[in-house]
Design a protein around this motif. Sequence first.
Motif, PDB file in Angstrom:
ATOM      1  N   UNK A  90       0.573  -1.243   0.349  1.00 62.65           N
ATOM      2  CA  UNK A  90      -0.291  -0.018   0.457  1.00 62.65           C
ATOM      3  C   UNK A  90       0.887   1.167  -0.523  1.00 62.65           C
ATOM      4  N   UNK A  91      -0.479   2.351  -0.139  1.00 64.25           N
ATOM      5  CA  UNK A  91       0.585   3.727  -0.247  1.00 64.25           C
ATOM      6  C   UNK A  91       1.701   3.822  -1.295  1.00 64.25           C
ATOM      7  N   UNK A  92       0.821   3.541  -2.449  1.00 65.68           N
ATOM      8  CA  UNK A  92       1.559   3.754  -3.355  1.00 65.68           C
ATOM      9  C   UNK A  92       0.783   5.001  -4.891  1.00 65.68           C
ATOM     10  N   UNK A  93       2.073   5.342  -6.058  1.00 65.86           N
ATOM     11  CA  UNK A  93       1.257   6.622  -6.631  1.00 65.86           C
ATOM     12  C   UNK A  93       0.409   6.075  -7.089  1.00 65.86           C
ATOM     13  N   UNK A  94      -0.592   6.874  -7.473  1.00 69.79           N
ATOM     14  CA  UNK A  94      -2.029   6.365  -8.309  1.00 69.79           C
ATOM     15  C   UNK A  94      -1.139   6.811  -9.939  1.00 69.79           C
ATOM     16  N   UNK A  95      -1.836   5.966 -10.977  1.00 69.24           N
ATOM     17  CA  UNK A  95      -1.231   5.604 -12.226  1.00 69.24           C
ATOM     18  C   UNK A  95       0.544   5.359 -12.498  1.00 69.24           C
ATOM     19  N   UNK A  96       1.121   5.136 -11.460  1.00 73.32           N
ATOM     20  CA  UNK A  96       2.882   5.440 -11.623  1.00 73.32           C
ATOM     21  C   UNK A  96       2.803   3.641 -12.022  1.00 73.32           C
ATOM     22  N   UNK A  97       4.033   3.257 -12.269  1.00 72.70           N
ATOM     23  CA  UNK A  97       4.898   1.876 -12.581  1.00 72.70           C
ATOM     24  C   UNK A  97       5.544   1.616 -11.662  1.00 72.70           C
ATOM     25  N   UNK A  98       5.404   0.333 -11.187  1.00 73.39           N
ATOM     26  CA  UNK A  98       6.184  -0.300  -9.913  1.00 73.39           C
ATOM     27  C   UNK A  98       6.973  -1.426 -10.710  1.00 73.39           C
ATOM     28  N   UNK A  99       7.788  -2.124 -10.117  1.00 76.22           N
ATOM     29  CA  UNK A  99       8.964  -2.939  -9.733  1.00 76.22           C
ATOM     30  C   UNK A  99       8.216  -3.940  -9.195  1.00 76.22           C
TER      31      UNK A  99
END
Length: 127
Positions: free
Chosen positions: A77-86
């Motif tokens: 949790x706590x991720x940025x909306x619309x962002x790409x993550x590995x």
Amino acid sequence: MSSPPKPNFVDCDEESVTVSFIPPTPISANSNYEVEAAPLFATEDGGSEPRWTHCVVADVKIPEITDTGAVVRATVSGLEPGATYYIRIVYVESDDGGKKRTCGRHVVIDTQAIGCTPQKKSCCSIS
């Protein structure tokens, strides 16, 4: 210790990603798994790469298991909306000398963009 598996996508929304995996190694009192989500950053040469030093970590709280085969789910949790993550699984083993970390292969997931209309299902991109 074999490497942790590549995570399987389960679900996501604007600020979180849920993955599952089957631990290849039994968990003991001195070991655990973490799920890391590293944001994708642009590089000077016009490319992009994950920044594991800026990652969000979910500590996987699972009971001690003595055999493999149990499916484990974890949410970062706590991720940025619309962002790409590995997203990757990390096996962490503690001993008298500190912590030893073994990282698995990653999966690339885009979190859901904030929309103006309600949606019934998540619409995350997976690579």
